[in-house]
Enzyme design. Structure first.
Site, PDB file in Angstrom:
ATOM      1  N   SER A 269      -7.620  -2.539  11.652  1.00  0.00           N
ATOM      2  CA  SER A 269      -6.154  -2.642  12.080  1.00  0.00           C
ATOM      3  C   SER A 269      -6.484  -3.325  13.752  1.00  0.00           C
ATOM      4  O   SER A 269      -6.561  -2.524  14.784  1.00  0.00           O
ATOM      5  CB  SER A 269      -5.327  -1.749  12.096  1.00  0.00           C
ATOM      6  OG  SER A 269      -4.031  -1.916  12.718  1.00  0.00           O
TER       7      SER A 269
ATOM      8  N   CYS B  94      -6.197  -0.648   4.683  1.00  0.00           N
ATOM      9  CA  CYS B  94      -5.364  -1.348   5.635  1.00  0.00           C
ATOM     10  C   CYS B  94      -3.990  -1.637   5.281  1.00  0.00           C
ATOM     11  O   CYS B  94      -3.017  -0.917   5.164  1.00  0.00           O
ATOM     12  CB  CYS B  94      -6.138  -2.343   6.285  1.00  0.00           C
ATOM     13  SG  CYS B  94      -5.648  -2.653   8.068  1.00  0.00           S
TER      14      CYS B  94
ATOM     15  N   GLU C 231     -12.607  -0.189   7.187  1.00  0.00           N
ATOM     16  CA  GLU C 231     -12.534  -1.196   6.426  1.00  0.00           C
ATOM     17  C   GLU C 231     -13.608  -2.315   6.656  1.00  0.00           C
ATOM     18  O   GLU C 231     -14.143  -2.418   7.720  1.00  0.00           O
ATOM     19  CB  GLU C 231     -11.086  -1.782   6.481  1.00  0.00           C
ATOM     20  CG  GLU C 231     -10.806  -3.457   5.928  1.00  0.00           C
ATOM     21  CD  GLU C 231      -9.585  -4.099   6.096  1.00  0.00           C
ATOM     22  OE1 GLU C 231      -9.101  -4.885   5.399  1.00  0.00           O
ATOM     23  OE2 GLU C 231      -8.982  -3.585   7.280  1.00  0.00           O
TER      24      GLU C 231
ATOM     25  N   LYS D 178      -8.676  -4.228  -2.197  1.00  0.00           N
ATOM     26  CA  LYS D 178      -7.349  -4.283  -1.557  1.00  0.00           C
ATOM     27  C   LYS D 178      -6.041  -4.770  -2.410  1.00  0.00           C
ATOM     28  O   LYS D 178      -6.298  -6.074  -2.708  1.00  0.00           O
ATOM     29  CB  LYS D 178      -7.730  -4.892  -0.261  1.00  0.00           C
ATOM     30  CG  LYS D 178      -6.348  -4.578   0.728  1.00  0.00           C
ATOM     31  CD  LYS D 178      -7.273  -5.592   2.065  1.00  0.00           C
ATOM     32  CE  LYS D 178      -6.065  -5.246   3.315  1.00  0.00           C
ATOM     33  NZ  LYS D 178      -6.655  -5.784   4.569  1.00  0.00           N
TER      34      LYS D 178
END
Length: 586
Positions: A190, A163, A44, A127
């Site tokens: 994460s 994520c 990410e 996202k």
């Protein structure tokens, strides 16, 4: 049934280093291509690093991120890697920042992913689920996406997700099932928490069942201020089988051949799906690289014990904080006690003994065993050891000021802080402070004294865990045939600040075996007084501990950053007002 050779690049980007991060992508894509990889994925916000926080509001940074994506696609093609599809995270925007006067509804900064191929961007994804809890403030920064991007690669329909999309049911994974995909790529930033790896695999399995598809999960590693990322990338089949899993806390290329269902002959209906998401379809044109040799198997790395996991997290967090901020070395006070011993051992593991300075700062109250334990640790670890007696400086203060009691105790701590900061200024070291989470919780520290420092590696480590870590590190050294770094005396003796004759921590605090469970319930678990008493804790001790915690908020607000390892670290995880008259006892 088509087979795709997946390469998950578990790497360590740096926030703001667009050029360096792009070079990481190029280097690791080359490594992946050399294995015959047909699809490569990075974490990410790989190009910008994560989290970028208020850099999101700088339009110059957003523009630089978007330009970096286009430049990276061209550079990969120039490197001869244009035929390999590469998924990278980056910062995008389709409108002004949400905090600006010209903000537009539904538009703004985006936490984005781009699939690069043949010198260009084939597809993008924004996202959808934005976390807004704990250390996450993504509702502050980003606008959620309302589309599921599905890309046909090598005859397989692949959905792109990021994520938090994985951590919530519905949304992209439910839409992926409706869209009939065979693979969901999930790219992650994460952060580590103790035992999060035990939660992650069941979670990925649930999403695989929800999507009816194989899940490829790639996570970054590395330290970013208080956060540390442990990797733990994995591939889980549609039936929940763990196919491959990467190690924690190290950069790693996970390459694995995955058998996947062929895409339908024609794209499905792009009508509105789960959570109001629309499907947007794209395709990677041309032939993918043809792997040579036997099938690629990524292997399954088993998780390590809790103490090992925490130790590796703390070492990585400290190393990256020091190195990414270009500090040449660190300095800390060595008291001979457990806290400074653990921090010293962590620092040596992170940086090597030649970059660690340990300073014994004895006063008239320092015991002979504390002095000898500090010297013993220095000998065991090989760090640069110095002795700077503080009593002459303390005596100078006392000759010029009328001080007594706890004020004299605090004066000693502050003189030590002055010496450490002077060495930092003179020689360029970063000062490490050594107060554990239990002490921070109850305010058992001296402002501008033992709290002095630019980084605290054990800020989120309860005192009882400090002892467990020390014992584990020594046992690990013995197992490897090395000298245990921490003296047994430092582990076994009663803890003491040694600021007055015969002083022990237990003179002021409950025993840590009693204190820590109360603190864990109150701080980490948000239990109130009644809940703590119902859990079996003595009401009088609970009242005493909660008063100490509540009145120490002003100290914690001034404390150095430190690596987060728990579900609720002091700092961005736990935000309470300093001026606050609410008390749990009413």
């Amino acid at each position: 049934m088509p087979t795709l050779r997946l390469a998950l690049c578990q790497v360590n980007p740096t926030v703001g280093d667009l050029t360096g991060n792009a070079e990481l992508v190029r280097a690791w894509t080359r490594r992946a291509a050399d294995t015959g990889a047909q699809l490569v994925a990075f974490p990410e916000m790989m190009l910008t690093g994560y989290p970028v926080e208020d850099l999101v509001f700088r339009r110059s940074f957003v523009a630089a991120s978007k330009a970096a994506v286009a430049r990276l696609a061209a550079d990969l093609a120039a490197d001869g890697l244009g035929g390999v599809p590469v998924l990278v995270g980056y910062l995008d925007a389709d409108g002004p920042p949400q905090v600006s006067g010209d903000a537009e509804p539904g538009r703004g900064a985006r936490n984005a992913a781009a699939l690069l191929h043949d010198g260009g961007v084939v597809a993008t994804y924004f996202k959808h689920h934005l976390p807004n809890y704990g250390v996450f403030d993504e509702d502050r920064y980003f606008v959620p996406g309302d589309m599921l991007t599905v890309v046909r690669i090598g005859g397989v329909d692949v959905a792109l997700t990021i994520c938090e999309d994985l951590w919530q049911s519905g949304g992209p994974f439910a839409a992926a099932r409706q869209a009939g995909v065979g693979l969901v790529l999930n790219i992650n930033g994460s952060p580590y928490e103790l035992n999060k790896d035990d939660i992650r695999l069941p979670l990925v399995r649930r999403r695989a069942a929800e999507a009816g598809a194989t899940i490829a999960y790639v996570n970054m590693i590395g330290g970013q201020d208080e956060l540390v990322f442990e990797g733990d990338s994995m591939i889980v089949g549609a039936d929940g089988e763990l196919l491959a899993r990467a190690p924690q806390f190290v950069e790693h290329l996970l390459v694995h051949d995955v058998d996947l269902p062929a895409a339908a002959s024609a794209p499905g209906d792009d009508a509105e799906l789960a959570d109001g998401l629309r499907v947007v379809r794209a395709a990677v044109r041309g032939d993918l690289p043809t792997p040579d040799g036997p099938a690629a198997t990524g292997g399954v790395m088993e998780p390590v014990a809790d103490e090992a996991e925490v130790w590796h997290a703390l070492v990585l967090g400290l190393r990256d904080y020091v190195d990414k901020n270009h500090f040449p070395s660190v300095v800390l006070g060595l008291s001979g006690g457990i806290d400074s011993a653990v921090v010293a051992a962590l620092a040596v593991d992170a940086l090597g003994p030649q970059r660690v300075v340990g300073v014994s700062l004895p006063s008239q109250h320092s015991s002979e065993h504390s002095r000898s334990d500090a010297a013993d640790l220095a000998k065991r670890t090989g760090l640069d050891y110095r002795v700077e007696p503080i009593q002459p400086m303390v005596d100078t203060f006392l000759a010029n000021m009328s001080l007594s009691g706890v004020t004299v105790e605090n004066l000693q701590a502050r003189v030590r802080g002055v010496i450490l900061m002077a060495l930092s200024n003179q020689e360029g070291h970063l000062v490490l402070t050594t107060g554990n989470k239990s002490e921070l919780a109850v305010g058992y520290s001296t402002l501008y004294g033992d709290s002095v420092g630019g980084f605290n590696p054990v800020k989120d480590v309860w005192k009882t865990l400090m002892w467990r870590l020390a014992k584990w590190r020594n046992a690990d050294a013995t197992r490897r045939g090395e000298t245990p770094p921490i003296p047994e005396n430092s582990i076994g003796k009663p803890p003491s600040a040694e600021l007055s004759p015969g002083q022990l921590d237990s003179d002021t605090l409950p025993d840590y075996d009693v204190l820590d469970p109360i603190l864990i319930g109150y701080v980490d678990g948000d239990l109130g007084r009644d809940g703590l008493v119902e859990s079996g804790h003595d009401p009088a001790v609970v009242d005493r501990v909660l008063r100490m915690v509540d009145t120490a908020e002003y100290k914690r607000r001034q404390s150095a950053p430190g690596t987060k390892i728990s579900m609720k670290a002091f700092g961005r995880d736990r935000r309470l007002p300093i001026t606050n008259r609410w008390r749990e006892d009413g």
